[in-house]
Design a protein around this motif. Structure first.
Motif, PDB file in Angstrom:
ATOM      1  N   ALA A 122      11.515  38.641 -18.032  1.00 52.61           N
ATOM      2  CA  ALA A 122      12.374  39.280 -17.246  1.00 52.61           C
ATOM      3  C   ALA A 122      12.605  39.122 -15.897  1.00 52.61           C
ATOM      4  N   ILE A 123      10.993  39.077 -15.378  1.00 47.62           N
ATOM      5  CA  ILE A 123      10.799  38.829 -14.037  1.00 47.62           C
ATOM      6  C   ILE A 123      11.491  37.459 -13.576  1.00 47.62           C
ATOM      7  N   PRO A 124      11.021  36.162 -14.184  1.00 47.13           N
ATOM      8  CA  PRO A 124      11.674  35.086 -13.602  1.00 47.13           C
ATOM      9  C   PRO A 124      12.984  35.120 -13.999  1.00 47.13           C
ATOM     10  N   LEU A 125      13.759  35.677 -14.919  1.00 48.88           N
ATOM     11  CA  LEU A 125      15.176  35.695 -14.851  1.00 48.88           C
ATOM     12  C   LEU A 125      15.781  36.537 -13.820  1.00 48.88           C
ATOM     13  N   GLY A 126      15.051  37.652 -13.393  1.00 50.55           N
ATOM     14  CA  GLY A 126      15.556  38.507 -12.322  1.00 50.55           C
ATOM     15  C   GLY A 126      15.437  37.769 -10.881  1.00 50.55           C
ATOM     16  N   ILE A 127      14.370  36.844 -10.635  1.00 51.80           N
ATOM     17  CA  ILE A 127      14.243  36.115  -9.750  1.00 51.80           C
ATOM     18  C   ILE A 127      15.451  35.011  -9.331  1.00 51.80           C
ATOM     19  N   THR A 128      15.417  34.268 -10.726  1.00 54.01           N
ATOM     20  CA  THR A 128      16.471  33.141 -10.680  1.00 54.01           C
ATOM     21  C   THR A 128      17.768  33.618 -10.437  1.00 54.01           C
ATOM     22  N   SER A 129      18.227  34.893 -10.942  1.00 57.32           N
ATOM     23  CA  SER A 129      19.484  35.668 -10.920  1.00 57.32           C
ATOM     24  C   SER A 129      20.033  35.560  -9.556  1.00 57.32           C
ATOM     25  N   ALA A 130      18.708  36.435  -8.700  1.00 56.86           N
ATOM     26  CA  ALA A 130      18.896  36.821  -7.141  1.00 56.86           C
ATOM     27  C   ALA A 130      18.960  35.549  -6.376  1.00 56.86           C
ATOM     28  N   THR A 131      18.082  34.407  -6.692  1.00 53.17           N
ATOM     29  CA  THR A 131      18.332  33.288  -5.746  1.00 53.17           C
ATOM     30  C   THR A 131      19.624  32.348  -5.990  1.00 53.17           C
ATOM     31  N   THR A 142      23.435  38.645 -16.024  1.00 56.55           N
ATOM     32  CA  THR A 142      23.884  40.132 -15.841  1.00 56.55           C
ATOM     33  C   THR A 142      24.579  40.432 -17.060  1.00 56.55           C
ATOM     34  N   VAL A 143      25.256  39.696 -17.814  1.00 53.53           N
ATOM     35  CA  VAL A 143      25.756  40.194 -19.289  1.00 53.53           C
ATOM     36  C   VAL A 143      24.657  40.501 -20.157  1.00 53.53           C
ATOM     37  N   LEU A 144      23.585  39.733 -20.055  1.00 54.53           N
ATOM     38  CA  LEU A 144      22.640  39.811 -21.184  1.00 54.53           C
ATOM     39  C   LEU A 144      22.008  41.170 -20.820  1.00 54.53           C
ATOM     40  N   THR A 145      21.839  41.499 -19.509  1.00 55.22           N
ATOM     41  CA  THR A 145      21.426  42.554 -19.103  1.00 55.22           C
ATOM     42  C   THR A 145      21.969  43.938 -19.654  1.00 55.22           C
ATOM     43  N   MET A 146      23.278  43.675 -19.291  1.00 51.48           N
ATOM     44  CA  MET A 146      24.102  44.967 -19.789  1.00 51.48           C
ATOM     45  C   MET A 146      24.111  45.016 -21.332  1.00 51.48           C
ATOM     46  N   GLY A 215      16.760  46.157 -18.172  1.00 50.21           N
ATOM     47  CA  GLY A 215      16.213  47.052 -16.933  1.00 50.21           C
ATOM     48  C   GLY A 215      15.544  46.187 -16.118  1.00 50.21           C
ATOM     49  N   LEU A 216      14.406  45.610 -16.456  1.00 51.66           N
ATOM     50  CA  LEU A 216      13.633  45.077 -15.836  1.00 51.66           C
ATOM     51  C   LEU A 216      13.981  43.662 -15.018  1.00 51.66           C
ATOM     52  N   MET A 217      14.979  42.914 -15.543  1.00 53.09           N
ATOM     53  CA  MET A 217      15.555  42.061 -15.031  1.00 53.09           C
ATOM     54  C   MET A 217      16.627  42.442 -13.787  1.00 53.09           C
ATOM     55  N   ARG A 218      17.195  43.466 -14.159  1.00 51.13           N
ATOM     56  CA  ARG A 218      18.086  44.022 -13.234  1.00 51.13           C
ATOM     57  C   ARG A 218      17.315  44.826 -11.907  1.00 51.13           C
ATOM     58  N   TYR A 219      16.254  45.374 -12.223  1.00 50.82           N
ATOM     59  CA  TYR A 219      15.464  45.943 -11.288  1.00 50.82           C
ATOM     60  C   TYR A 219      14.838  44.781 -10.254  1.00 50.82           C
ATOM     61  N   THR A 220      14.212  43.858 -10.954  1.00 48.90           N
ATOM     62  CA  THR A 220      13.770  42.523 -10.304  1.00 48.90           C
ATOM     63  C   THR A 220      14.818  41.825  -9.407  1.00 48.90           C
ATOM     64  N   ARG A 221      15.831  41.635  -9.851  1.00 53.12           N
ATOM     65  CA  ARG A 221      17.095  41.270  -9.231  1.00 53.12           C
ATOM     66  C   ARG A 221      17.332  41.993  -8.013  1.00 53.12           C
ATOM     67  N   THR A 222      17.522  43.216  -8.101  1.00 51.61           N
ATOM     68  CA  THR A 222      17.905  44.057  -6.916  1.00 51.61           C
ATOM     69  C   THR A 222      16.941  43.888  -5.876  1.00 51.61           C
ATOM     70  N   ASN A 223      15.605  44.197  -6.305  1.00 50.49           N
ATOM     71  CA  ASN A 223      14.485  43.905  -5.384  1.00 50.49           C
ATOM     72  C   ASN A 223      14.330  42.687  -4.746  1.00 50.49           C
ATOM     73  N   LEU A 256       6.946  42.586  -5.946  1.00 49.75           N
ATOM     74  CA  LEU A 256       6.116  43.295  -6.743  1.00 49.75           C
ATOM     75  C   LEU A 256       5.624  44.580  -6.468  1.00 49.75           C
ATOM     76  N   VAL A 257       6.140  44.955  -5.251  1.00 50.83           N
ATOM     77  CA  VAL A 257       5.597  46.430  -4.681  1.00 50.83           C
ATOM     78  C   VAL A 257       6.378  47.519  -5.416  1.00 50.83           C
ATOM     79  N   PRO A 258       7.844  47.457  -5.518  1.00 46.50           N
ATOM     80  CA  PRO A 258       8.451  48.398  -6.305  1.00 46.50           C
ATOM     81  C   PRO A 258       8.210  48.236  -7.885  1.00 46.50           C
ATOM     82  N   LEU A 259       7.818  47.111  -8.100  1.00 47.69           N
ATOM     83  CA  LEU A 259       7.589  47.048  -9.622  1.00 47.69           C
ATOM     84  C   LEU A 259       6.511  47.818 -10.134  1.00 47.69           C
ATOM     85  N   VAL A 260       5.596  48.004  -9.352  1.00 46.70           N
ATOM     86  CA  VAL A 260       4.140  48.586  -9.704  1.00 46.70           C
ATOM     87  C   VAL A 260       4.388  50.232 -10.215  1.00 46.70           C
ATOM     88  N   THR A 261       5.647  50.833  -9.766  1.00 45.60           N
ATOM     89  CA  THR A 261       5.751  51.961 -10.081  1.00 45.60           C
ATOM     90  C   THR A 261       6.039  52.048 -11.745  1.00 45.60           C
TER      91      THR A 261
END
Length: 334
Positions: A122-131, A142-146, A215-223, A256-261
């Motif tokens: 999830a984390i690599p996918l979220g980052i690559t989606s954001a970049t 995003t489709v896979l996330t939904m 959920g983790l992909m979407r959270y990582t992408r937003t952050n 990573l700061v918000p992700l530690v929650t």
């Protein structure tokens, strides 16, 4: 740090006391209990009387449902808890602590592997989606996330079983061991037994990972998108640093700061079992056993199991707060 941890632990004791009080009253106020469920057919047939059932309830310590009776029962249960006694399970005929210890490890194994895979994917996918915002890659993620967020576990689990277990026959339908399988008490036999268990757990882990990464992909992408617009990121780019260095060295640490929650919920999730997944795949993990105990009105087990989760939640929250200071030195615990 030491003073902070001690203070949090003292506060946690008060929180656990409040949680246990609410849980006990809710469990005792359920419309039926273990005795009602166990003797319902005999009562309907007339082979046992209501007075007999009441005597059984008094024997099990759940006969008085008045406010004073419930309150007295709570403090009796609390006194045992203070000396490490979670009670005796009506349904499983064992100490609650014994049932939890014996059955939580298979749930832990599933949840641990699923959690590791979830973060690795999830984390690599979220980052690559954001970049690559608004690109085909971003829309695909995003489709896979939904899909992962929207599909219920029991529905997706049934589809996976139908496709890979029933139609293709690649994996077993349910359980942990093949029906009728017998393995000798040798190293080779136990190795085969372990392989059989792994074969049975592939589908449950697959379902857990696929439905949790959304959920983790979407959270990582937003952050990541928020961090990439920060001034220090623009400064790093202006210095001529490569995009890879900017993203994975400068932006990723602050992502990573918000992700530690999320670590606050990981600990009870690891040991608490996945109730629906275990139900779908017929695995007698701790989550499945807790569901059966709740359905049968097993008050000691329900209380012991939920307090076990409450303690893990408190510990997880404390570890999550401490990790803030690890991933972000600017955060001070006071």
């Amino acid at each position: 740090m030491f003073k902070y941890i001690v203070k949090r632990l003292l506060i946690s004791i008060l929180i656990l006391f409040g949680v246990s009080l609410i849980l006990y009253f809710l469990v005792r106020l359920m419309p039926t209990d273990y005795i009602d469920i166990k003797f319902s057919s005999q009562l309907a047939q007339g082979t046992i009387t209501a007075e007999d059932i009441q005597r059984y309830k008094d024997l099990y310590g759940i006969g008085d449902n008045s406010f004073e009776g419930i309150f007295g029962g709570y403090f009796k249960w609390l006194g045992k808890l203070c000396i490490g006694d979670l009670g005796y399970s009506f349904n499983y005929r064992k100490d609650v602590s014994t049932v939890i210890v014996e059955n939580m490890w298979i749930s832990f194994g599933i949840a641990f592997v699923a959690t590791i895979l979830q973060f690795l994917i999830a984390i690599p996918l979220g980052i690559t989606s954001a970049t690559h915002q608004y690109s085909v890659r971003d829309y695909t993620v995003t489709v896979l996330t939904m899909l992962g967020i929207s599909l219920p576990t029991y529905f997706f689990g049934a589809i996976v079983i139908k496709l890979f277990a029933v139609d293709l026959g690649w994996f077993p339908v349910s359980g942990l061991l093949s029906s009728g399988a017998s393995y000798p008490e040798t190293f080779g036999g136990q190795l085969l037994r372990f392989g059989d268990i792994i074969h049975h757990l592939i589908l449950p882990i697959f379902v857990s990972v696929l439905l949790s990464i959304g959920g983790l992909m979407r959270y990582t992408r937003t952050n990541t998108l928020e961090v990439l617009t920060a001034d220090y990121i623009r400064t790093a780019r202006a210095k001529g640093l490569s995009e890879k260095t900017v993203v994975y060295k400068h932006a990723f640490r602050n992502t990573l700061v918000p992700l530690v929650t999320m670590f606050a919920g990981i600990l009870p999730g690891l040991f608490g079992g996945m109730l629906i997944t275990e139900q779908v795949f017929g695995i007698d993990g701790i989550g499945n056993l807790a569901y059966k105990a709740l359905r049968n009105g097993d008050i000691p087990f329900v209380m012991g199991y939920n307090m076990f989760l409450a303690i893990l939640s408190v510990i997880g929250t404390l570890l999550s707060d401490i990790m803030y200071s690890v991933v972000d030195p600017r955060v001070k615990l006071k």
